[in-house]
Scaffold this active site. Sequence first.
Site, PDB file in Angstrom:
ATOM      1  CG  LEU A  83      -0.785   1.708  -3.829  1.00 53.42           C
ATOM      2  CD1 LEU A  83      -1.896   1.265  -4.798  1.00 53.42           C
ATOM      3  CD2 LEU A  83       0.275   0.615  -3.723  1.00 53.42           C
ATOM      4  CG  HIS A  84       5.443   5.009  -4.667  1.00 52.77           C
ATOM      5  ND1 HIS A  84       5.971   4.240  -5.682  1.00 52.77           N
ATOM      6  CD2 HIS A  84       5.894   4.453  -3.506  1.00 52.77           C
ATOM      7  CE1 HIS A  84       6.738   3.300  -5.179  1.00 52.77           C
ATOM      8  NE2 HIS A  84       6.702   3.395  -3.856  1.00 52.77           N
ATOM      9  CE  LYS A 141      13.413   1.734  -3.591  1.00 48.94           C
ATOM     10  NZ  LYS A 141      12.489   1.265  -2.612  1.00 48.94           N
ATOM     11  N   GLY A 144       0.822  -1.215   0.000  1.00 46.61           N
ATOM     12  CA  GLY A 144       0.000   0.000   0.000  1.00 46.61           C
ATOM     13  C   GLY A 144       0.850   1.258   0.000  1.00 46.61           C
ATOM     14  CB  VAL A 171       9.101   4.512 -11.014  1.00 53.92           C
ATOM     15  CG1 VAL A 171       8.532   5.904 -11.293  1.00 53.92           C
ATOM     16  CG2 VAL A 171       8.525   3.492 -11.995  1.00 53.92           C
ATOM     17  CG  HIS A 212       3.498   0.742  -5.253  1.00 56.10           C
ATOM     18  ND1 HIS A 212       3.590   1.820  -4.406  1.00 56.10           N
ATOM     19  CD2 HIS A 212       4.126  -0.287  -4.617  1.00 56.10           C
ATOM     20  CE1 HIS A 212       4.233   1.464  -3.307  1.00 56.10           C
ATOM     21  NE2 HIS A 212       4.575   0.189  -3.411  1.00 56.10           N
TER      22      HIS A 212
HETATM   23  P1  AMP Z   1       6.139  -2.432  -1.520  1.00 57.26           P
HETATM   24  O1  AMP Z   1       4.767  -1.881  -1.400  1.00 57.26           O
HETATM   25  O2  AMP Z   1       7.202  -1.489  -1.091  1.00 57.26           O
HETATM   26  O3  AMP Z   1       6.257  -3.811  -0.926  1.00 57.26           O
HETATM   27  O4  AMP Z   1       6.382  -2.642  -3.072  1.00 57.26           O
HETATM   28  C1  AMP Z   1       5.505  -3.383  -3.859  1.00 57.26           C
HETATM   29  C2  AMP Z   1       6.116  -3.630  -5.195  1.00 57.26           C
HETATM   30  O5  AMP Z   1       6.376  -2.410  -5.847  1.00 57.26           O
HETATM   31  C3  AMP Z   1       7.446  -4.364  -5.126  1.00 57.26           C
HETATM   32  O6  AMP Z   1       7.516  -5.292  -6.193  1.00 57.26           O
HETATM   33  C4  AMP Z   1       8.443  -3.265  -5.296  1.00 57.26           C
HETATM   34  O7  AMP Z   1       9.670  -3.699  -5.840  1.00 57.26           O
HETATM   35  C5  AMP Z   1       7.708  -2.362  -6.265  1.00 57.26           C
HETATM   36  N1  AMP Z   1       8.228  -1.016  -6.172  1.00 57.26           N
HETATM   37  C6  AMP Z   1       8.316  -0.227  -5.070  1.00 57.26           C
HETATM   38  N2  AMP Z   1       8.899   0.938  -5.379  1.00 57.26           N
HETATM   39  C7  AMP Z   1       9.191   0.900  -6.691  1.00 57.26           C
HETATM   40  C8  AMP Z   1       9.811   1.799  -7.601  1.00 57.26           C
HETATM   41  N3  AMP Z   1      10.258   2.992  -7.210  1.00 57.26           N
HETATM   42  N4  AMP Z   1       9.962   1.416  -8.863  1.00 57.26           N
HETATM   43  C9  AMP Z   1       9.531   0.196  -9.280  1.00 57.26           C
HETATM   44  N5  AMP Z   1       8.945  -0.683  -8.475  1.00 57.26           N
HETATM   45  C10 AMP Z   1       8.775  -0.347  -7.191  1.00 57.26           C
END
Ligand code: AMP
Length: 597
Positions: free
Chosen positions: A335-336, A450, A333, A477, A339
């Site tokens: 989210l940016h 990432k 969650g 990203v 995501h």
């Molecule tokens: P998280 O919510 O941090 O567990 O991330 C969920 C998914 O989004 C994971 O597969 C992360 O690697 C991916 N993710 C998080 N930040 C980025 C980013 N800046 N660029 C690409 N993928 C991301």
Amino acid sequence: MDGDVTPVTHRPGRLRIGVIGAGRVGAVLAAALQRAGHRVTKASGASPASQERIEVMLPDVEVVDPDQVSRDTDVVLVTVPDDALEGLVEGLAQLGAFTPGQIVIHTAGRYGVEVLKPATDSGAIAMAIHPAMTFSGTSVDLGRIEGAPFAITTSPGLLPIAQALVVEMGGEPVVLGDAARHVYHAAMAHGANHLVTLVSQARQLLEDAGVEDSATLFAPLLHAALEGALTRGDHALTGPIRRGDAGTVAAHVHALASHNPQMLPTYRELARATVSRAANKDLITTKAAMQILDALDDYPPHDEHAGTTVVHTVEELHALLGSSRRGVVMTMGALHEGHLELVRQAKREVEQVVVTIFVNPLQFGHDEDLDTYPRTLEADTEKLRQLGVDIIFAPSVEEIYPQQRVSVQAGEMGAVLEGAARPGHFDGMLTVVNKLLGITRPQVAYFGQKDAQQLALVKAMVADLNMGVDIRSVPIVRDSDGLALSSRNTYLTPTQRRQALVIPRTIEAGVKAAADGANPREVLALARREFHAEAHGIELDYLVLVDPDTMQPHDGDITKPGLLAIAAMVGTTRLIDNAVIEWLTPDRGGLGATVEE
Ligand code: AMP
């Protein structure tokens, strides 16, 4: 022939018939041979039903043990259940119950004569005779045998004997090769037995629709369909598929999905097979076939504007999972754009997109930010809605971990880098990824570059545990200032945020050096120099060049990509970044001299 079962005795040249396992088939076939003038002299049958059948159908027969039946007869009918046949024949052979020249017949549809090998090894003559009809086990069957097809299998020289016996019984012999027996039997089951299921399912639907006497309503249509299929094959097809009417098929699917979902898979598979056969026979156009196949898959209905459904339980989620190609994006969650990039790629590549939002306690250490991790479900939902995500699965901790007996261990690869700083983190991560894959059952799952070590571990788990999911990675990203987007960036004060920029600059320095032809060792050294020149208020945990698949130090081999990875603490916030580096080699326009160590 008049169905008279009175034995005709004392006629020369007739055979002594024995029957082992006087079930319905055995008793009736023996009676049929008796009617032809042979003598049924011995029978065995353990169950009370068999005994009664013997008394009624074969009144003067002596009931003895199976081996005795075989010893004292010229033709022995082995009519035990299919599964018992092999063992019985072996046992009789061991007892020496078969005699040279004796005819041994079994009636198991699925077997050829191979199963009678112990008998032929004793000099007997083996044949498989399968009456393609149903039996009630009474004298009524004697009338029904007239003209019924019997599949016979035996060696070519013996075929006339098998044919003659079948003709004597009143049947029509159909010769089948030994190798074709299994297919023959599958065909019989598929046609005759599954027809019963099909008709019963359809009757049940009619009854659900309020029709009291479904049999009467159905009878004319079913008789005509059967008659048509037997005489004209696929050309007898009528109804919506034959008319290319995809709309009606879609309506059927929706009606079944809401009224009788357990029947939907059968309906779909049979409809798909019907479409394929009709198209192959040019009864419908390819275009119509494609439209109907789409209509069959269209549940839940795929509507671009249907919107996003948010569910919190596994049960609710499962009710929404269709049969179309599905991709999952797992997130915690907050989210940016990072995501959302995963989601956009999923939307381009699969038909149904599920996003999971779950802050997984298992992957947080005791001193970590589990309690303060940002939770913004409403805003997240809005962002995902705008991207046309089909399902958001946002379960509670109790929903995901009603019990926790078994978990996934990340092993050595999970003990280095992030794993060294966050013991147990990757065990928790892999455990929840495994569970969420099991819950969402996707064909494809999307992970961000990432979290490079997470990506490598998920790929390793899916490969090592043969999980059959396609893992796709999505590039990092970044914000306009270069900082990789992360939900944890919100923890940073403006000053810390400026200080954090050394992280992407360090990575960028390494990438640029490699693009200029630097070798692995030089790239790492240049990145280090960049970090130490610029770092203020930030504490380096690691800056390494590793193999992106194994997380082991890169061995300097420029044919293998390297992962330049960094982790640092800015205040109490841990930030990570990385880049996968491909090396310039002479044949890729690099400067050979700089690349050599
Ligand atoms: P998280 O919510 O941090 O567990 O991330 C969920 C998914 O989004 C994971 O597969 C992360 O690697 C991916 N993710 C998080 N930040 C980025 C980013 N800046 N660029 C690409 N993928 C991301």
